[in-house]
Design a protein around this motif. Structure first.
Motif, short mmCIF file in Angstrom:
data_model
loop_
_atom_site.label_atom_id
_atom_site.label_comp_id
_atom_site.label_asym_id
_atom_site.label_seq_id
_atom_site.Cartn_x
_atom_site.Cartn_y
_atom_site.Cartn_z
N PRO A 133 -24.22 -4.08 48.31
CA PRO A 133 -22.96 -3.45 47.91
C PRO A 133 -22.15 -2.92 49.09
O PRO A 133 -20.92 -3.08 49.13
CB PRO A 133 -23.41 -2.29 47.00
N ALA A 134 -22.84 -2.32 50.07
CA ALA A 134 -22.14 -1.76 51.22
C ALA A 134 -21.45 -2.83 52.04
O ALA A 134 -20.30 -2.65 52.47
CB ALA A 134 -23.13 -0.99 52.10
N THR A 135 -22.11 -3.96 52.26
CA THR A 135 -21.50 -5.03 53.06
C THR A 135 -20.25 -5.58 52.36
O THR A 135 -19.22 -5.82 53.02
CB THR A 135 -22.49 -6.19 53.31
N LEU A 136 -20.32 -5.77 51.06
CA LEU A 136 -19.16 -6.29 50.33
C LEU A 136 -18.00 -5.29 50.36
O LEU A 136 -16.84 -5.68 50.57
CB LEU A 136 -19.56 -6.58 48.88
N TRP B 32 -23.88 -11.40 46.90
CA TRP B 32 -23.52 -11.96 48.20
C TRP B 32 -23.02 -13.40 48.06
O TRP B 32 -22.06 -13.81 48.69
CB TRP B 32 -24.74 -11.94 49.13
N THR B 33 -23.74 -14.18 47.23
CA THR B 33 -23.37 -15.58 47.02
C THR B 33 -21.98 -15.70 46.41
O THR B 33 -21.16 -16.54 46.83
CB THR B 33 -24.40 -16.28 46.11
N ILE B 34 -21.69 -14.84 45.44
CA ILE B 34 -20.37 -14.87 44.82
C ILE B 34 -19.29 -14.41 45.81
O ILE B 34 -18.26 -15.06 45.97
CB ILE B 34 -20.34 -13.96 43.57
N GLY B 35 -19.56 -13.29 46.49
CA GLY B 35 -18.55 -12.71 47.38
C GLY B 35 -18.30 -13.52 48.63
O GLY B 35 -17.17 -13.91 48.92
N PHE B 36 -19.37 -13.78 49.38
CA PHE B 36 -19.21 -14.48 50.66
C PHE B 36 -19.21 -15.99 50.50
O PHE B 36 -18.78 -16.70 51.40
CB PHE B 36 -20.33 -14.06 51.62
N MET C 178 -25.84 -2.71 39.64
CA MET C 178 -26.84 -3.76 39.40
C MET C 178 -27.68 -3.95 40.67
O MET C 178 -27.78 -5.04 41.22
CB MET C 178 -26.15 -5.07 39.00
N LEU C 179 -28.25 -2.85 41.13
CA LEU C 179 -29.04 -2.88 42.35
C LEU C 179 -30.23 -3.82 42.21
O LEU C 179 -30.87 -3.89 41.16
CB LEU C 179 -29.53 -1.47 42.69
N GLY C 180 -30.53 -4.54 43.28
CA GLY C 180 -31.61 -5.52 43.24
C GLY C 180 -31.13 -6.93 43.08
O GLY C 180 -31.90 -7.88 43.20
N ILE D 88 -14.15 -4.88 44.65
CA ILE D 88 -14.51 -4.80 43.24
C ILE D 88 -15.91 -5.33 43.01
O ILE D 88 -16.72 -4.72 42.28
CB ILE D 88 -13.49 -5.57 42.38
N LEU D 89 -16.22 -6.46 43.64
CA LEU D 89 -17.55 -7.05 43.50
C LEU D 89 -18.63 -6.10 44.05
O LEU D 89 -19.70 -5.93 43.44
CB LEU D 89 -17.60 -8.38 44.25
N GLY D 90 -18.35 -5.47 45.20
CA GLY D 90 -19.29 -4.52 45.77
C GLY D 90 -19.51 -3.32 44.88
O GLY D 90 -20.64 -2.85 44.71
#
Length: 212
Positions: A146-149, A192-196, A184-186, A176-178
């Motif tokens: 979450p933090a990276t996003l 990551w796949t969706i965002g990046f 939804m931790l874990g 928003i994704l982050g």
């Protein structure tokens, strides 16, 4: 005849204004960002995610089985290295496609605007990087995705003032994704796949079609 002259003068006036606006945009914004760099970055991220998925399979972990996914520190460190490699590939490919586009347009890739863009982009990104290192240090692994996003999205929004306006929309989507992933931790790999991955590909294709 008189109205024809007025029409021609008005037309030339508007053309001059358009030319002036174009020159001002070139001098104040970095407009050589390539949509293909976004596509390649997204493909790299998806390739990395596929590698990680099968790496987890070898560890006996089915990531998509619906369980809460919390991994061991050694495995987390390996995943971080995979992310670093993907980031390096994305940066190098981004530079290549952007430099190629700049040469074709006869624009400088490194000037005062580029420096302002990098500073504007780097401050939130480096802050987020240090924050994620602190999370890693304290073994708070599920908060890293979450933090990276979120920090990446903030960096994009912050950099928009010196480059294409459309960049901020990618930034908003990442933020928003982050924020969603905080609940939804874990499931960091999926987000990551969706965002990046997917978002970069969609953004890259839109930008390539719009600014080619």
């Amino acid at each position: 005849m008189y109205f024809k002259v007025l029409f021609m003068d008005a037309k030339n006036y508007h053309e001059d204004l358009s030319h002036i606006r174009s020159m001002m945009e070139r001098s104040s914004r970095f407009i050589s960002l390539s949509g293909l760099s976004g596509v390649f970055a997204g493909l790299s991220a998806i390739a990395g995610a596929v590698y990680v998925y099968f790496r987890l399979k070898r560890e006996g972990i089915d990531y998509l089985d619906g369980d809460r996914n919390i991994f061991q520190p050694a495995l987390i460190r390996e995943l971080i290295w995979v992310a670093v490699i993907i980031l390096a590939v994305a940066i190098l490919s981004g530079y290549f496609f952007t430099a190629t586009k700049s040469r074709k347009k006869g624009l400088k890739i490194w000037d005062a605007t580029t420096r302002r863009l990098l500073v504007s982009f780097s401050v939130p990104l480096l802050t987020g990087g240090v924050f994620c290192l602190a999370l890693l240090f304290h073994h708070l692994f599920v908060w890293i995705a979450p933090a990276t996003l979120i920090f990446y999205g903030i960096a994009l929004v912050n950099a928009e003032r010196y480059t294409l306006t459309d960049v901020k929309y990618l930034g908003y989507c990442q933020i928003i994704l982050g924020l969603l992933s905080l609940f939804m931790l874990g499931w960091g790999l999926l987000f990551w796949t969706i965002g990046f991955g997917l978002l970069h590909i969609v953004y890259g294709l839109i930008m390539h079609k719009k600014y080619k």
